[in-house]
Design an enzyme around this catalytic site. Structure first.
Site, short mmCIF file in Angstrom:
data_model
loop_
_atom_site.label_atom_id
_atom_site.label_comp_id
_atom_site.label_asym_id
_atom_site.label_seq_id
_atom_site.Cartn_x
_atom_site.Cartn_y
_atom_site.Cartn_z
CD GLU A 1 -40.86 -14.14 1.76
OE1 GLU A 1 -40.39 -14.57 0.68
OE2 GLU A 1 -40.20 -13.43 2.53
CB CYS B 1 -44.24 -20.33 -3.56
SG CYS B 1 -44.05 -20.91 -1.88
CD GLU C 1 -45.67 -18.69 -9.02
OE1 GLU C 1 -46.30 -17.62 -9.01
OE2 GLU C 1 -45.23 -19.22 -8.00
N GLY D 1 -48.42 -14.25 -1.58
CA GLY D 1 -49.29 -14.42 -2.73
C GLY D 1 -48.49 -14.12 -3.98
#
Ligand code: NAD
Length: 515
Positions: free
Chosen positions: A265, A299, A397, A237
């Protein structure tokens, strides 16, 4: 049954259905989409195999020991059965749930929810067999054994919305090695998580081994992380959530029986770095697929690119041509390449980045830049060009269909590689495009720690189990490489057993003697 040594062969990756017009797979998937979109599903908690619908939280039960005492081949068999059920009987159900619940188009759902889930299950069985067969040497006078114990306690698994495969693997990798899990799925992917849970039970995962606890992450983690038998966290997440969980674990440390394993991760800021020798058509294709498939909500998505000034006009023309052919809309219309982003919060967040780019003298919107939430949360694929290589959309991000381009002077290749390395806190994926081998070897060297998954002449997305074990370091996580043996090793606590055949009967050694 228990006295055989099993060797599982290296599996083949699950073949991907292409859903071409007229194919049986297309008809079956459309039929399941129709059925599922007309059904309201009541999703319970499943703890110790019992469905709980109180609407309130219960204390997490300690699952039974029987699972870890089973021969690991039995556990492997359950996992292989789950893979087979998903490959045949539930393929369209898991794909349709992922399409409708998480907004993936047919192809994106197929490579994630069917194929990658199945590959994780089958490959992990093979990797486990490699781990279990590894034993220490023994001389003639004693026998050495390594017992691959599961952790002493349960593992808390917290899954993200964007990959059904990750929801599955966070639990099944841990359970295969003999552990039990308490699973907090993301609320925005509950439909596919519930289908997975039902398949796990049908495959024979016993009650109490994977406990399904949807609800508020904050509330659930407060209870789970203060339990003395908490033995590990398997998380995927955002960086912020992982940091909060790690801090809570640190605060609770004195309560635990063992030092917990922490595997997480987290986010990414995937880059595509283009050398002047690259082919512009290949670059443009990688940018469009890597940046906009699944609306950039991977991601690994390509979200920043470095393009030499000499090549930019051609890449801009080619990307523009491709974007002109892309349709944005509902997943049930198979001609849509781009679909809705996951929810309103995400839509608002993505649009706020676009608005900040519009307002800045350092940035210019080259394509897209608009969104519409009247029918669904649709954001047009957006390309931003910046003059400052550290502009916020090059660093943070965004998790949406937004790609930022920095056009650099080709004479400053090495210097710009260093800027790329030092721009974002993340280090998950990255790609270099070059026909010049010396140039990409140089990129590999300078960007050594900038990505855990590094691609040469390919887009930075689409890692496959058994081929490109996945994970990144720096702000992107603990880099324990899902889809490989390195991840499985985190879920065992080996015991070394030495058995001496003829024990010594006197304490003296020869060196103590005078002559
Ligand atoms: P998120 O962090 O918002 O949520 C992840 C999970 O944590 C969800 O189940 C959520 O309910 C739960 N959660 C949120 N706050 C919590 C809290 N305070 N305590 C306990 N649990 C909490 O992430 P997301 O939006 O679901 O997923 C997107 C993120 O995941 C992106 O940052 C993406 O890069 C990352 N991701 C990383 C990888 C990888 O392999 N590195 C893969 C997929 C997604």
């Amino acid at each position: 049954m228990n006295n055989s040594v099993f060797r599982f062969a290296v599996p083949e990756n699950e073949p991907v259905h292409d859903f071409a017009p007229g194919s049986p797979s297309r008809a079956l998937l459309k039929q399941e989409l129709e059925r599922m979109s007309g059904t309201v599903v009541d999703i319970p908690l499943i703890i110790g195999g019992r469905e709980i619908r109180t609407g309130k939280l219960t204390n997490v039960v300690m699952p039974s020991d029987h699972w870890s005492a089973l021969s690991w081949v039995e556990r492997a068999s359950v996992m292989l059965k789950a893979a087979e059920l998903l490959s045949k009987r539930y393929r369209y159900a898991i794909n349709a749930a992922t399409m409708l619940g998480q907004g993936k188009n047919a192809y994106q759902a197929e490579i994630d929810a069917a194929c990658e889930v199945i590959d994780f299950l089958r490959y992990n069985v093979y990797y486990a067999s490699q781990i279990y067969k590894d034993q220490p040497n023994s001389p003639l006078d004693h026998l050495n054994r390594l017992e691959y114990r599961p952790l002493e306690g349960f593992v808390f698994t917290v899954s993200p919305f964007n990959f059904t495969a990750i929801s599955s693997n966070l639990n099944t990798a841990v359970a295969l090695m003999g552990n039990t899990t308490v699973w907090k799925p993301a609320t925005t992917s509950l439909l596919s998580s519930y289908v997975l849970m039902q398949v796990f039970m049908e495959a024979g995962v016993p009650p109490g081994v994977i406990n399904f606890v949807p609800g508020s992450g904050r509330m659930i983690s407060e209870i789970v992380l203060s339990h003395p038998m908490f033995a590990g966290l398997h998380f995927t997440g955002s960086n912020a959530t992982f940091n909060a969980l790690w801090q809570a674990i640190a605060a609770n440390l004195p309560k635990y029986r063992s030092y917990p394993r922490i595997v997480g991760e987290t986010g990414g800021k995937g880059f595509v770095f283009v050398h002047a020798s690259a082919d512009p058509q290949e670059v443009a294709t990688a940018l469009v697929r890597g940046g906009f498939e699944y609306q950039g909500q991977k991601c690994s998505a390509a979200s920043r690119a470095y393009i030499p000034a000499s090549m930019w006009p051609e890449v801009q023309r080619l990307v523009g041509g491709m974007l002109g052919r892309i349709k944005v809309g509902d997943v049930r219309d198979f001609s849509n390449f781009v679909n809705a982003v996951i929810d309103e919060a995400s839509f608002t967040n993505i649009m706020s980045y676009i608005d900040r780019a519009k307002a800045s003298p350092d940035a210019q919107i080259v394509f897209g830049g608009t969104g519409d939430k009247s029918k669904g949360y649709f954001v047009q694929p957006t390309v931003i060009k910046v003059t400052n290589p550290k502009f916020l959309t090059m660093e943070e991000e965004i998790f949406g269909p937004v790609l930022t381009i920095y056009v650099y002077d080709a004479a400053k290749y090495e210097e710009t590689l260093r800027v790329c390395d030092q721009t974002s806190p993340y280090a998950l994926t990255g790609a270099v495009f070059s026909k010049d081998r010396y140039a990409y070897v140089e990129a590999c060297r300078i960007l050594r720690y900038a990505a855990g998954n590094f691609y040469i002449n390919d887009k930075p997305t689409g890692a496959m189990v058994g081929m490109q074990p996945f994970g990144g370091a720096r702000g992107s996580g603990t880099n324990d490489k899902a889809g490989g043996p390195l991840n499985l090793l985190r879920w065992i606590s080996p015991r070394t057993i030495k058995e001496t055949f003829a024990p010594a009967r006197d304490f003296e050694y020869p060196f103590l003697r005078e002559a």
